[in-house]
Design a protein around this motif. Sequence first.
Motif, PDB file in Angstrom:
ATOM      1  N   THR A  20      32.912  40.937  70.645  1.00 53.71           N
ATOM      2  CA  THR A  20      32.315  41.578  69.466  1.00 53.71           C
ATOM      3  C   THR A  20      31.664  40.620  68.480  1.00 53.71           C
ATOM      4  N   ASN A  21      31.679  39.350  68.716  1.00 54.37           N
ATOM      5  CA  ASN A  21      31.172  38.371  67.743  1.00 54.37           C
ATOM      6  C   ASN A  21      29.700  38.595  67.430  1.00 54.37           C
ATOM      7  N   ILE A  22      28.847  38.774  68.429  1.00 55.19           N
ATOM      8  CA  ILE A  22      27.419  38.937  68.207  1.00 55.19           C
ATOM      9  C   ILE A  22      27.161  40.234  67.473  1.00 55.19           C
ATOM     10  N   VAL A  23      27.853  41.279  67.869  1.00 54.06           N
ATOM     11  CA  VAL A  23      27.669  42.571  67.225  1.00 54.06           C
ATOM     12  C   VAL A  23      28.113  42.495  65.771  1.00 54.06           C
ATOM     13  N   ASN A  24      29.289  41.898  65.541  1.00 54.39           N
ATOM     14  CA  ASN A  24      29.799  41.783  64.170  1.00 54.39           C
ATOM     15  C   ASN A  24      28.861  40.933  63.302  1.00 54.39           C
ATOM     16  N   LEU A  25      28.414  39.834  63.878  1.00 56.71           N
ATOM     17  CA  LEU A  25      27.503  38.972  63.111  1.00 56.71           C
ATOM     18  C   LEU A  25      26.205  39.700  62.789  1.00 56.71           C
ATOM     19  N   SER A  26      25.672  40.427  63.759  1.00 56.02           N
ATOM     20  CA  SER A  26      24.427  41.143  63.494  1.00 56.02           C
ATOM     21  C   SER A  26      24.644  42.240  62.469  1.00 56.02           C
ATOM     22  N   VAL A  27      25.790  42.885  62.491  1.00 53.08           N
ATOM     23  CA  VAL A  27      26.090  43.924  61.511  1.00 53.08           C
ATOM     24  C   VAL A  27      26.214  43.279  60.125  1.00 53.08           C
ATOM     25  N   VAL A  28      26.958  42.198  60.061  1.00 55.88           N
ATOM     26  CA  VAL A  28      27.155  41.519  58.770  1.00 55.88           C
ATOM     27  C   VAL A  28      25.813  41.017  58.241  1.00 55.88           C
ATOM     28  N   LEU A  29      25.033  40.403  59.127  1.00 59.90           N
ATOM     29  CA  LEU A  29      23.716  39.919  58.689  1.00 59.90           C
ATOM     30  C   LEU A  29      22.818  41.071  58.270  1.00 59.90           C
ATOM     31  N   GLY A  30      22.855  42.157  58.997  1.00 62.72           N
ATOM     32  CA  GLY A  30      22.050  43.327  58.634  1.00 62.72           C
ATOM     33  C   GLY A  30      22.446  43.853  57.273  1.00 62.72           C
ATOM     34  N   VAL A  31      23.767  43.953  57.030  1.00 65.79           N
ATOM     35  CA  VAL A  31      24.254  44.430  55.728  1.00 65.79           C
ATOM     36  C   VAL A  31      23.843  43.457  54.629  1.00 65.79           C
ATOM     37  N   LEU A  32      24.028  42.162  54.921  1.00 66.43           N
ATOM     38  CA  LEU A  32      23.642  41.163  53.917  1.00 66.43           C
ATOM     39  C   LEU A  32      22.144  41.204  53.625  1.00 66.43           C
ATOM     40  N   ILE A  33      21.351  41.341  54.686  1.00 63.96           N
ATOM     41  CA  ILE A  33      19.907  41.381  54.481  1.00 63.96           C
ATOM     42  C   ILE A  33      19.529  42.651  53.734  1.00 63.96           C
ATOM     43  N   PHE A  34      20.110  43.784  54.113  1.00 64.99           N
ATOM     44  CA  PHE A  34      19.763  45.038  53.472  1.00 64.99           C
ATOM     45  C   PHE A  34      20.145  45.043  51.995  1.00 64.99           C
ATOM     46  N   PHE A  35      21.402  44.683  51.719  1.00 65.65           N
ATOM     47  CA  PHE A  35      21.857  44.703  50.322  1.00 65.65           C
ATOM     48  C   PHE A  35      21.487  43.425  49.565  1.00 65.65           C
ATOM     49  N   GLY A  36      21.486  42.296  50.253  1.00 63.77           N
ATOM     50  CA  GLY A  36      21.224  41.017  49.577  1.00 63.77           C
ATOM     51  C   GLY A  36      19.742  40.730  49.391  1.00 63.77           C
ATOM     52  N   LYS A  37      18.899  41.525  50.114  1.00 63.82           N
ATOM     53  CA  LYS A  37      17.466  41.298  50.010  1.00 63.82           C
ATOM     54  C   LYS A  37      16.983  41.476  48.580  1.00 63.82           C
ATOM     55  N   GLY A  38      17.403  42.495  47.933  1.00 59.24           N
ATOM     56  CA  GLY A  38      16.981  42.756  46.548  1.00 59.24           C
ATOM     57  C   GLY A  38      17.500  41.687  45.597  1.00 59.24           C
ATOM     58  N   VAL A  39      18.759  41.322  45.759  1.00 61.01           N
ATOM     59  CA  VAL A  39      19.354  40.302  44.894  1.00 61.01           C
ATOM     60  C   VAL A  39      18.662  38.961  45.125  1.00 61.01           C
ATOM     61  N   LEU A  40      18.501  38.620  46.397  1.00 52.19           N
ATOM     62  CA  LEU A  40      17.841  37.354  46.729  1.00 52.19           C
ATOM     63  C   LEU A  40      16.386  37.359  46.266  1.00 52.19           C
ATOM     64  N   SER A  41      15.731  38.506  46.459  1.00 50.66           N
ATOM     65  CA  SER A  41      14.346  38.626  46.008  1.00 50.66           C
ATOM     66  C   SER A  41      14.260  38.489  44.492  1.00 50.66           C
ATOM     67  N   ASP A  42      15.187  39.106  43.779  1.00 51.92           N
ATOM     68  CA  ASP A  42      15.209  38.989  42.314  1.00 51.92           C
ATOM     69  C   ASP A  42      15.469  37.543  41.899  1.00 51.92           C
ATOM     70  N   LEU A  43      16.404  36.891  42.578  1.00 44.89           N
ATOM     71  CA  LEU A  43      16.697  35.494  42.260  1.00 44.89           C
ATOM     72  C   LEU A  43      15.473  34.607  42.509  1.00 44.89           C
ATOM     73  N   LEU A  44      14.819  34.833  43.647  1.00 48.10           N
ATOM     74  CA  LEU A  44      13.629  34.044  43.976  1.00 48.10           C
ATOM     75  C   LEU A  44      12.480  34.342  43.001  1.00 48.10           C
ATOM     76  N   ASP A  45      12.330  35.639  42.647  1.00 52.78           N
ATOM     77  CA  ASP A  45      11.279  35.984  41.673  1.00 52.78           C
ATOM     78  C   ASP A  45      11.549  35.344  40.314  1.00 52.78           C
ATOM     79  N   ASN A  46      12.815  35.398  39.888  1.00 55.43           N
ATOM     80  CA  ASN A  46      13.173  34.755  38.604  1.00 55.43           C
ATOM     81  C   ASN A  46      12.906  33.257  38.657  1.00 55.43           C
TER      82      ASN A  46
END
Length: 184
Positions: free
Chosen positions: A29-55
Amino acid sequence: MKNVTDSFVFLVHWPSAGSFGFNTDILATNIVNLSVVLGVLIFFGKGVLSDLLDNRKQRILNTIRNSEELRGGALEQLEKARARLRKVEIEADEYRVNEYSEIERYKLQLIDFTYKTLEQFENSKNETILVEQQKAINQVQQRVFKQALQGALGTLNSCLTNELHLRTISANIGILGEMKEIRD
Protein backbone atom coordinates in the motif's frame (compact mmCIF):
# COMPACT_ATOMS: atom_id res chain seq x y z
CA MET A 1 -7.72 14.31 21.81
CA LYS A 2 -7.70 10.85 23.28
CA ASN A 3 -10.90 10.04 21.33
CA VAL A 4 -9.25 11.00 18.02
CA THR A 5 -6.25 8.82 18.79
CA ASP A 6 -8.47 5.92 19.81
CA SER A 7 -10.40 6.27 16.54
CA PHE A 8 -7.22 5.96 14.47
CA VAL A 9 -6.05 3.00 16.50
CA PHE A 10 -9.47 1.41 16.09
CA LEU A 11 -9.33 1.90 12.30
CA VAL A 12 -5.92 0.29 12.13
CA HIS A 13 -7.10 -2.81 13.96
CA TRP A 14 -10.46 -3.06 12.26
CA PRO A 15 -10.88 -6.13 10.12
CA SER A 16 -10.44 -5.35 6.44
CA ALA A 17 -13.07 -7.73 5.07
CA GLY A 18 -15.53 -5.54 3.25
CA SER A 19 -14.92 -2.46 5.28
CA PHE A 20 -12.88 0.71 4.99
CA GLY A 21 -9.58 0.85 6.87
CA PHE A 22 -5.87 1.25 6.62
CA ASN A 23 -3.80 -1.48 5.20
CA THR A 24 -0.69 -1.79 7.26
CA ASP A 25 1.15 -3.81 4.68
CA ILE A 26 3.80 -1.30 3.71
CA LEU A 27 4.94 -3.01 0.52
CA ALA A 28 1.44 -3.35 -0.88
CA THR A 29 0.00 0.00 0.00
CA ASN A 30 2.95 2.42 0.13
CA ILE A 31 2.53 3.81 -3.41
CA VAL A 32 -1.21 4.12 -3.03
CA ASN A 33 -0.91 5.78 0.38
CA LEU A 34 1.77 8.15 -0.85
CA SER A 35 -0.27 9.10 -3.90
CA VAL A 36 -3.34 9.67 -1.73
CA VAL A 37 -1.37 11.77 0.74
CA LEU A 38 0.27 13.73 -2.06
CA GLY A 39 -3.08 14.21 -3.78
CA VAL A 40 -4.63 15.50 -0.55
CA LEU A 41 -1.64 17.73 0.09
CA ILE A 42 -1.70 19.07 -3.45
CA PHE A 43 -5.46 19.60 -3.40
CA PHE A 44 -5.62 21.31 -0.02
CA GLY A 45 -2.07 22.69 0.12
CA LYS A 46 -2.21 24.14 -3.38
CA GLY A 47 -4.14 27.20 -2.24
CA VAL A 48 -1.99 27.73 0.84
CA LEU A 49 1.22 27.23 -1.11
CA SER A 50 -0.08 29.44 -3.90
CA ASP A 51 -0.98 32.15 -1.38
CA LEU A 52 2.44 31.86 0.24
CA LEU A 53 4.18 32.07 -3.13
CA ASP A 54 1.98 34.99 -4.22
CA ASN A 55 2.72 36.84 -0.97
CA ARG A 56 6.42 36.15 -1.41
CA LYS A 57 6.23 37.25 -5.04
CA GLN A 58 4.45 40.49 -4.01
CA ARG A 59 7.06 41.19 -1.31
CA ILE A 60 9.86 40.61 -3.82
CA LEU A 61 8.15 42.85 -6.40
CA ASN A 62 7.55 45.53 -3.76
CA THR A 63 11.18 45.29 -2.68
CA ILE A 64 12.33 45.58 -6.31
CA ARG A 65 9.96 48.53 -6.89
CA ASN A 66 11.19 50.24 -3.71
CA SER A 67 14.78 49.54 -4.72
CA GLU A 68 14.13 51.05 -8.16
CA GLU A 69 12.54 54.12 -6.57
CA LEU A 70 15.46 54.45 -4.15
CA ARG A 71 17.89 53.97 -7.05
CA GLY A 72 16.09 56.68 -9.03
CA GLY A 73 16.18 59.00 -6.03
CA ALA A 74 19.84 58.21 -5.45
CA LEU A 75 20.65 58.89 -9.12
CA GLU A 76 18.75 62.17 -8.91
CA GLN A 77 20.65 63.15 -5.77
CA LEU A 78 23.89 62.09 -7.44
CA GLU A 79 23.18 64.37 -10.41
CA LYS A 80 22.32 67.23 -8.05
CA ALA A 81 25.52 66.60 -6.11
CA ARG A 82 27.53 66.53 -9.35
CA ALA A 83 25.93 69.80 -10.45
CA ARG A 84 26.76 71.37 -7.07
CA LEU A 85 30.30 69.99 -7.33
CA ARG A 86 30.72 71.53 -10.80
CA LYS A 87 29.36 74.83 -9.51
CA VAL A 88 31.68 74.75 -6.49
CA GLU A 89 34.66 73.86 -8.73
CA ILE A 90 33.85 76.80 -11.02
CA GLU A 91 33.54 79.12 -8.03
CA ALA A 92 36.78 77.76 -6.60
CA ASP A 93 38.56 78.34 -9.92
CA GLU A 94 37.17 81.90 -10.09
CA TYR A 95 38.19 82.50 -6.49
CA ARG A 96 41.64 81.07 -7.17
CA VAL A 97 42.06 83.28 -10.25
CA ASN A 98 40.79 86.34 -8.42
CA GLU A 99 42.96 85.67 -5.41
CA TYR A 100 46.02 85.07 -7.58
CA SER A 101 45.29 88.35 -9.38
CA GLU A 102 44.85 90.10 -6.06
CA ILE A 103 48.09 88.59 -4.78
CA GLU A 104 49.91 89.69 -7.94
CA ARG A 105 48.51 93.22 -7.56
CA TYR A 106 49.53 93.29 -3.93
CA LYS A 107 52.97 91.95 -4.82
CA LEU A 108 53.42 94.63 -7.50
CA GLN A 109 52.25 97.32 -5.07
CA LEU A 110 54.67 96.03 -2.46
CA ILE A 111 57.53 95.98 -4.98
CA ASP A 112 56.64 99.51 -6.12
CA PHE A 113 56.42 100.73 -2.53
CA THR A 114 59.74 99.07 -1.68
CA TYR A 115 61.37 100.62 -4.78
CA LYS A 116 60.07 104.08 -3.85
CA THR A 117 61.19 103.64 -0.24
CA LEU A 118 64.65 102.54 -1.37
CA GLU A 119 64.79 105.50 -3.75
CA GLN A 120 63.88 107.84 -0.90
CA PHE A 121 66.55 106.25 1.29
CA GLU A 122 69.07 106.63 -1.53
CA ASN A 123 68.13 110.30 -2.00
CA SER A 124 68.27 110.87 1.75
CA LYS A 125 71.66 109.16 1.90
CA ASN A 126 72.98 111.27 -0.97
CA GLU A 127 71.67 114.46 0.64
CA THR A 128 73.23 113.46 3.96
CA ILE A 129 76.54 112.77 2.22
CA LEU A 130 76.38 116.18 0.46
CA VAL A 131 75.59 117.96 3.74
CA GLU A 132 78.39 116.13 5.51
CA GLN A 133 80.79 116.93 2.64
CA GLN A 134 79.80 120.58 2.79
CA LYS A 135 80.31 120.60 6.59
CA ALA A 136 83.72 119.02 6.15
CA ILE A 137 84.67 121.54 3.39
CA ASN A 138 83.46 124.43 5.56
CA GLN A 139 85.45 123.15 8.53
CA VAL A 140 88.56 122.75 6.39
CA GLN A 141 88.08 126.25 4.89
CA GLN A 142 87.59 127.74 8.35
CA ARG A 143 90.75 126.06 9.63
CA VAL A 144 92.73 127.12 6.56
CA PHE A 145 91.39 130.69 6.84
CA LYS A 146 92.09 130.77 10.56
CA GLN A 147 95.63 129.45 10.04
CA ALA A 148 96.23 131.90 7.16
CA LEU A 149 94.89 134.78 9.25
CA GLN A 150 97.03 133.75 12.19
CA GLY A 151 100.04 133.48 9.89
CA ALA A 152 99.33 136.90 8.33
CA LEU A 153 98.85 138.49 11.75
CA GLY A 154 102.01 136.85 12.94
CA THR A 155 103.88 138.20 9.90
CA LEU A 156 102.38 141.67 10.29
CA ASN A 157 103.15 141.81 13.97
CA SER A 158 106.72 140.75 13.40
CA CYS A 159 107.26 143.18 10.49
CA LEU A 160 105.21 146.11 11.64
CA THR A 161 107.10 148.85 13.36
CA ASN A 162 105.74 152.08 14.80
CA GLU A 163 106.79 154.10 11.76
CA LEU A 164 105.22 151.63 9.30
CA HIS A 165 102.14 151.55 11.45
CA LEU A 166 101.78 155.34 11.37
CA ARG A 167 102.30 155.41 7.59
CA THR A 168 99.65 152.74 7.06
CA ILE A 169 97.20 154.68 9.19
CA SER A 170 97.95 157.92 7.30
CA ALA A 171 97.52 156.17 3.95
CA ASN A 172 94.19 154.69 5.00
CA ILE A 173 93.00 158.07 6.28
CA GLY A 174 93.98 159.56 2.92
CA ILE A 175 92.05 156.94 1.04
CA LEU A 176 88.99 157.49 3.21
CA GLY A 177 89.24 161.28 2.67
CA GLU A 178 89.34 160.84 -1.11
CA MET A 179 86.35 158.56 -0.98
CA LYS A 180 84.45 161.17 1.00
CA GLU A 181 85.25 163.85 -1.60
CA ILE A 182 84.16 161.64 -4.45
CA ARG A 183 80.88 161.10 -2.75
CA ASP A 184 80.18 164.73 -2.16
